[in-house]
Each structure stands twice: as structure tokens, then as C-alpha cells.
Design an enzyme around this catalytic site. Structure first.
Site, PDB file in Angstrom:
ATOM      1  N   GLU A  66       0.823  -1.213   0.000  1.00  0.00           N
ATOM      2  CA  GLU A  66       0.000   0.000   0.000  1.00  0.00           C
ATOM      3  C   GLU A  66       0.858   1.263   0.000  1.00  0.00           C
ATOM      4  OE1 GLU A  66      -2.515  -3.334   1.277  1.00  0.00           O
ATOM      5  OE2 GLU A  66      -0.515  -2.622   1.885  1.00  0.00           O
ATOM      6  N   HIS A 135      -9.605  -5.704  10.224  1.00  0.00           N
ATOM      7  CA  HIS A 135     -10.307  -5.523   8.959  1.00  0.00           C
ATOM      8  C   HIS A 135     -11.714  -4.966   9.159  1.00  0.00           C
ATOM      9  CE1 HIS A 135      -7.165  -8.470   8.023  1.00  0.00           C
ATOM     10  NE2 HIS A 135      -7.261  -8.106   6.759  1.00  0.00           N
TER      11      HIS A 135
END
Length: 331
Positions: A66, A135
Site C-alpha cells: 500500500e 479488517h
């Protein structure tokens, strides 16, 4: 509006895909970057079919890094492209925060306006699928605190389409937050291609108390308002739609009539965006308030994996209804 976006009933995720496709068609500077956004169609299948239509130059799969691909998008924006980055989970902001915190958000200012950074970071948030603590976080307050970033959180199909197109056309970096539990929700695409960022919408008028919410909490707030009506309470529900910029005028106008405010979000209550909403209304509408602004959100704990424990942590209609009743009982 192009033929692919004629008014029709579609899913939230289809609205996102349609907005991406229409912007890719309309502006050759738009590129899509992210893990599995190409041939795989994205982890939630939101980008399915875009790779086949626009090819690897416009829809680019990236390594699982990322930091690398968000940083690359910042550089691409500086050179004149309009990158849209898909960040699988909002939780992953932690490993790519520097390009947003210190680069994209600051460089237009630091170059005296010589460079623009038309960058969109699409990410998803929310709990309710037993995805675990890493998450399931709602971190909109974290990015909203960074000067230079716009933060948009659509709660309807119409807003998902119109606000995403507006975000892609914006010359400033935008964090576009989707809730994965909304992906299957159905609605109607807007008649206009673009909806204005920073303008709230009143979804339910009322006279007794105002509930301000965003993202999935909007539908939960509407359910709570219906439940509170059984007690004779007329609840107004406002969808802020974006935190930065925030439509403070809409909040003040509503509170001037109702005199009460409840703020509901899925994120933890402590140090959340609801505190900012409460502070602004308290500062600017103190004379109109009949009682304290109340907040509804998750407790300050990591989101549990266990379904029963997770359910207990996620704000529901009953929690918002209790806040509505409490706000009205105080006066």
C-alpha cells in the site's frame, strides 16, 4: 449522463463501478490502481469488467504494498493524471499514511498552488462480517483530522455514484469511504452525473430531535426514527455525506427547529467525528439547544471476531432510539 448510467435500480457496488467506468471513458487522465483491481475485479468485485474494457494501462494491478502504490498515485497526480487508488480495507491506512499525511495533503500548499493533486483513495470500512479487529475499523476521524484531505462517506446508491464522480474530478485529494455492508443495497442512480461534495441531505424531516449520521448509520438512524415515532417523537434524519467539508449550515438550521441533536456513527465514540459535530453545533447553536448533544457509536475496543460480541459492539437502531428518547426526556 452516458447510456451506462441511465436512471435505474442498481446495487451500491454497481453504482461505484458505473462511476469509475464513466470517468475512465470521459477523461483519459483517469487511471485505476490497486491490488487485484484488474483481471481479478477487486476483492469485492467492484471493479469487475473495467480491466477488459480499458486495459492494463488504465486499470493497473499493483504489488501488495500500500505504501508503494499510494505513493505512486501521489506522483501520478502531480504529473497530471487523475489516479483512483483502491485500498482494500481502511485498516490498511496504517501502512500508507505518510503519502496521504505528508505528501498528497500538503504539497499543493507547499508548492504555492503550482501543483494539484487530484487523487482519490477508495477504501471500505465497517464491521459485521466477522472480519476481525484488523479488517473492521471505521477510521474516518483519522483522515478527517489531516488538513488538505477531503473525506466523503456515501450512504446511498445515488451518492455512491454522484459523489465518486465529483471526487475524481476534484483537484484535491479525496478519501472516499465505502461501507462493505452497503455493497448489495439497491437504489436509483442520480439524474445528474455529479453531486456536490460538502452538502448534507435531509432524508426524514422532523420537529422534535435531529439525528446526524453518515455511511451505513444513515439507514440505521432512519430505522431508529421510525421506532421512536411509536413514542410520539418526530425525528429528523440528516445524512452529512461528507465530513470534510462538513455542511454545518444544514446542522444549524435543523437544530434551530428541533433543539436537540444525536450524532450516530459506526466508529468508536471516543475521539470520533461525532465529537467534532457536537463541538461545532454546541459552539454555534448554544442558544438553540435544549440539552446536551448525545453521541452513539462503538465502544473503544478492538472489533471482536466472535459474531455475538461483534454484534454487541456495532451501534444498532435500538441504541440510536435510546439516544433519541434520552435527548427528549432531558427537556
Amino acid at each position: 449522463m452516458s447510456s451506462s448510467t441511465e436512471q435505474a435500480t442498481v446495487r451500491y457496488m454497481d453504482a461505484i463501478r458505473a462511476a469509475l467506468a464513466d470517468e475512465l471513458r470521459d477523461d483519459e487522465r483517469v487511471v485505476l490502481l490497486g491490488i487485484d483491481v484488474g483481471a481479478g475485479g477487486g476483492i469485492f468485485a467492484v471493479t469487475r469488467g473495467l480491466y477488459e474494457e480499458f486495459g492494463p494501462r488504465r486499470v493497473r494491478d499493483t504489488p501488495i504494498s500500500e505504501m508503494a502504490f499510494v505513493g505512486a498515485a501521489v506522483g501520478a497526480a502531480a504529473t497530471g493524471l487523475r489516479p483512483v487508488v483502491e485500498l482494500m480495507f481502511m485498516d490498511f491506512l496504517g501502512v500508507c499514511f505518510d503519502p496521504l499525511l505528508n505528501q498528497a495533503s500538503k504539497l499543493r500548499y507547499m508548492t504555492g498552488g503550482l501543483l494539484s493533486f487530484p487523487l482519490v483513495v477508495r477504501t471500505q470500512t465497517g464491521a459485521g462480517r466477522s472480519s476481525g479487529a484488523q479488517h473492521s475499523q471505521s477510521l474516518e476521524a483519522m483522515v478527517a483530522h489531516v488538513p488538505g484531505l477531503k473525506v466523503v462517506l456515501p450512504g446511498t446508491v445515488e451518492d455512491a455514484y454522484g459523489l465518486l464522480r465529483a471526487a475524481i474530478r476534484d483537484d484535491n485529494p479525496v478519501v472516499f469511504v465505502e461501507n462493505r455492508r452497503l455493497y448489495s443495497r439497491k437504489g436509483v442512480l442520480p439524474e445528474a452525473d455529479v453531486l456536490p461534495i460538502g452538502r448534507a441531505r435531509t432524508l426524514r424531516p422532523g420537529a422534535d430531535v435531529t439525528v446526524a449520521a453518515w455511511s451505513r448509520m444513515v439507514e440505521v438512524a432512519l430505522e431508529a426514527a421510525d421506532r421512536a415515532s411509536a413514542a410520539g417523537i418526530d425525528t429528523e434524519v440528516i445524512d452529512l455525506r461528507s465530513l470534510v467539508p462538513m455542511d454545518v449550515d444544514a446542522l444549524l438550521e435543523s437544530v434551530s427547529r428541533t433543539g436537540r441533536l444525536v450524532v450516530a456513527h459506526e466508529a468508536a465514540v471516543d475521539f470520533g467525528a461525532g465529537a467534532e459535530v457536537a463541538a461545532r453545533v454546541t459552539e454555534l447553536a448554544w442558544g438553540d439547544l435544549r440539552g446536551p448533544v448525545l453521541r452513539v457509536g462503538a465502544p473503544p475496543v478492538p472489533m471482536p471476531f466472535s459474531p455475538p460480541l461483534e454484534e454487541a459492539c456495532i451501534p444498532d437502531a435500538a441504541a440510536i432510539e435510546r439516544a433519541i428518547l434520552a435527548a427528549c426526556e432531558r427537556t
